[in-house]
Scaffold this motif. Sequence first.
Motif, short mmCIF file in Angstrom:
data_model
loop_
_atom_site.label_atom_id
_atom_site.label_comp_id
_atom_site.label_asym_id
_atom_site.label_seq_id
_atom_site.Cartn_x
_atom_site.Cartn_y
_atom_site.Cartn_z
N LYS A 1 -3.65 -3.70 -2.34
CA LYS A 1 -5.25 -3.03 -2.22
C LYS A 1 -5.18 -3.02 -0.69
O LYS A 1 -6.14 -2.11 -0.19
N GLU A 2 -5.04 -4.23 0.05
CA GLU A 2 -5.40 -4.50 1.36
C GLU A 2 -4.65 -3.98 2.34
O GLU A 2 -5.04 -3.43 3.62
N VAL A 3 -3.09 -3.89 2.08
CA VAL A 3 -2.16 -3.57 3.28
C VAL A 3 -0.94 -2.80 2.61
O VAL A 3 -0.33 -2.33 3.45
N GLY A 4 -1.34 -1.90 1.55
CA GLY A 4 -0.36 -1.00 1.03
C GLY A 4 0.97 -1.67 0.35
O GLY A 4 1.37 -2.72 0.73
N GLU A 5 1.64 -0.73 -0.20
CA GLU A 5 2.80 -1.01 -0.81
C GLU A 5 3.95 -1.70 0.10
O GLU A 5 4.63 -2.66 -0.60
N ALA A 6 4.23 -1.28 1.00
CA ALA A 6 5.39 -1.56 1.90
C ALA A 6 5.21 -3.04 2.29
O ALA A 6 6.08 -3.97 2.21
N ASN A 7 4.07 -3.39 2.60
CA ASN A 7 3.83 -4.72 3.10
C ASN A 7 3.35 -5.58 2.00
O ASN A 7 3.75 -6.85 2.22
N ALA A 8 3.16 -5.03 1.00
CA ALA A 8 3.04 -6.08 -0.28
C ALA A 8 4.12 -6.50 -0.78
O ALA A 8 4.20 -7.55 -1.60
N GLY B 1 5.40 4.26 4.93
CA GLY B 1 6.22 3.78 4.04
C GLY B 1 5.83 3.73 2.78
O GLY B 1 6.55 3.45 1.67
N SER B 2 4.86 3.97 1.98
CA SER B 2 4.24 3.91 0.84
C SER B 2 3.04 5.26 0.89
O SER B 2 2.24 5.46 1.82
N PHE B 3 2.64 5.20 -0.61
CA PHE B 3 1.43 6.17 -0.87
C PHE B 3 0.25 5.55 -0.28
O PHE B 3 -0.78 6.01 0.17
N LEU C 1 10.48 2.21 -2.18
CA LEU C 1 10.51 2.56 -3.53
C LEU C 1 11.81 1.53 -4.17
O LEU C 1 11.54 0.95 -5.21
N TYR C 2 12.65 1.51 -3.31
CA TYR C 2 14.01 0.90 -3.79
C TYR C 2 13.91 -0.69 -3.65
O TYR C 2 14.11 -1.74 -4.43
N LEU C 3 13.33 -0.94 -2.39
CA LEU C 3 13.18 -2.47 -2.23
C LEU C 3 12.11 -3.09 -3.07
O LEU C 3 12.32 -4.40 -3.08
N GLU C 4 11.22 -2.34 -3.40
CA GLU C 4 9.99 -2.98 -4.27
C GLU C 4 10.38 -3.09 -5.74
O GLU C 4 9.58 -3.48 -6.33
N SER C 5 11.50 -2.53 -6.07
CA SER C 5 11.88 -2.28 -7.32
C SER C 5 12.80 -3.51 -7.75
O SER C 5 13.81 -3.79 -7.04
N GLU C 6 12.78 -3.88 -9.07
CA GLU C 6 13.95 -4.92 -9.48
C GLU C 6 14.95 -4.18 -10.17
O GLU C 6 16.18 -4.84 -10.20
N ASP C 7 15.19 -2.72 -10.01
CA ASP C 7 16.06 -1.80 -10.79
C ASP C 7 15.74 -0.88 -10.00
O ASP C 7 14.98 -0.41 -9.54
N TYR C 8 16.89 0.32 -10.33
CA TYR C 8 16.92 1.69 -9.72
C TYR C 8 15.75 2.14 -10.06
O TYR C 8 15.39 2.37 -11.32
N GLU D 1 9.63 7.68 -11.95
CA GLU D 1 8.69 6.89 -10.95
C GLU D 1 8.73 7.38 -9.74
O GLU D 1 7.83 7.48 -9.04
N GLN D 2 9.71 7.86 -9.24
CA GLN D 2 10.03 8.39 -7.72
C GLN D 2 8.94 10.03 -7.63
O GLN D 2 8.25 10.00 -6.77
N PHE D 3 9.19 10.78 -8.86
CA PHE D 3 8.58 12.00 -8.54
C PHE D 3 6.96 11.82 -8.46
O PHE D 3 6.43 12.27 -7.74
N GLN D 4 6.51 10.70 -9.29
CA GLN D 4 5.02 10.68 -9.29
C GLN D 4 4.49 10.15 -7.96
O GLN D 4 3.51 10.48 -7.52
N VAL D 5 5.33 9.21 -7.16
CA VAL D 5 4.82 8.74 -6.04
C VAL D 5 4.82 9.83 -4.96
O VAL D 5 4.09 10.15 -4.19
N TYR D 6 5.85 10.75 -4.76
CA TYR D 6 6.17 11.93 -4.02
C TYR D 6 5.03 12.93 -4.34
O TYR D 6 4.60 13.42 -3.38
#
Length: 545
Positions: free
Chosen positions: A63-70, A275-277, A299-306, A311-316
Amino acid sequence: MQIYEGKTAFRGIAEGKIKVYRKDQQQIKREHAENTQEELLRFERAKGEALRQLTGLYEKALKEVGEANAAIFEVHQMMLEDPDYVESITNMIRTQKVNAAYAVASTGDNFSQMFSMMEDDYMRERAADIRDISERLVGILAGRTGSQMELTEPVILVADDLAPSETVQLDKDKVLAFVTVHGSSNSHTAILARTMNIPALFRVNIPLDDTVDGKEGIVDGYHGRIYLEPEPRVREELEARQAEERRKQELLWQLKGKENVTLDGRRIEIYANIGSFGDVAAVLQNDAGGIGLFRSEFLYLESEDYPSEEEQFQVYKKVAESMAGRKVIIRTLDIGADKQVGYFQMEPEENPALGYRAIRICLDRPEIFKTQLRAIYRASAYGTVSIMYPMIISVEEVDRIAEIVGEVQEELKQQQIPFGDVEQGIMIETPAAALISDLLAKKVDFFSIGTNDLVQYTLASDRQNPKLEQICDPHHPAILRLIRLIADNAHREGIWVGICGELGADLTLTETFLNMGIDELSVSPGLVLSVRKKVRETKLGEKYN
């Protein structure tokens, strides 16, 4: 008055009371465990609680700093469940019959020391992460709960170092600046500080005792100094500088809605890197013309699997819709080097920066590549989407990419899935690509120059190695000649060329780049208006020689 000097992680001036943060010195005694099963159970319970806490920290940081930093807190969760780390702890409990807290502390020390001795800067930074998760486990085993850093008033926070989990738990309204004895500009804490717009210094040799705690101080992030009980003259000078910076920022805000046009009428596009939405709000707030670099690898670094196509479509799609027709350039997967993803199961490399990374992985594993391309093409129906491919070194790579893109387009047509007209671009970040840019320009719609890698590959110097700061000179004549060559070759074939590396925000080179014919600059969202101001003050002359 005393002055302590260090390195700047984020510029700015902050004035206020100093608070020295001293971590609890957790005295862990080695104790004989009569019941090892009970100690193993205590460890498993503590690990579960630590995972729960890290999930909460991730959600708060999101919420505070976005996906990339979280993402660091997801990394901590993965490290906490790393088989080698867990096995070392449980094996020590079983074979040495010791208490769980001692096994955790010892393993943490051993693993941290191993990471700190690695040659790669990024891997050395992980030593702090190991310490952080081990200290969390020990604290839980000792029965401590809650944050150890509660602030009652706005302060300049001084510490030996700050773990990301400690930083994100802070009440941001009560932190005027960070000052640490250790750390680096590439640490997660420094990145978080920059995202939060909190002035930060590191490598400051300041005592962490009562000679500093509670005293008045001023942090000068422009010159890398902290003043303890500053003299009136210094206070007046820095307060004047602070007022001037506020005035400049207010003037910059007046540029919102203005065009990026030079004094003699040449227009240039100024886009933003994300780096993120979660970063899109800053893009819109700072009035960027589009997104010049969407680092999809997060999107890959934040995931435990591919991550799946959906999932990618919804972000883009969310990014494309939010930008409301403004261009969104998505860089395809760029992992490898300092961005490792465990589930890719890649072999260790002697020199990962020159190894199996980026487009090389995508062309070698087309099933992963196609999944991402399908997601991007589907999202292109909801906005203006372009794609660029990193780490190109040959025409053959571009031809193979075109074949795969053609296959994806045909699949989507057969499935009657709509998609837009997607520009195809490549990143020019290797000397090889720069030198054959005349050939590559015939194959694509645009070039984006990745100056960060172009500098380190051209000058054979690791840009993350502090010992090479003077050698790794982005103003080196070789770099500027390559950029001019790339721009000239692009324009001969009628395609546009941009810069998406950090050099794009170097205001001392803006006029040079415009004279070279650079059409677009993509920078951090917070720097968009500064670059716009520079462009609007520039009158073009002869091309750079």
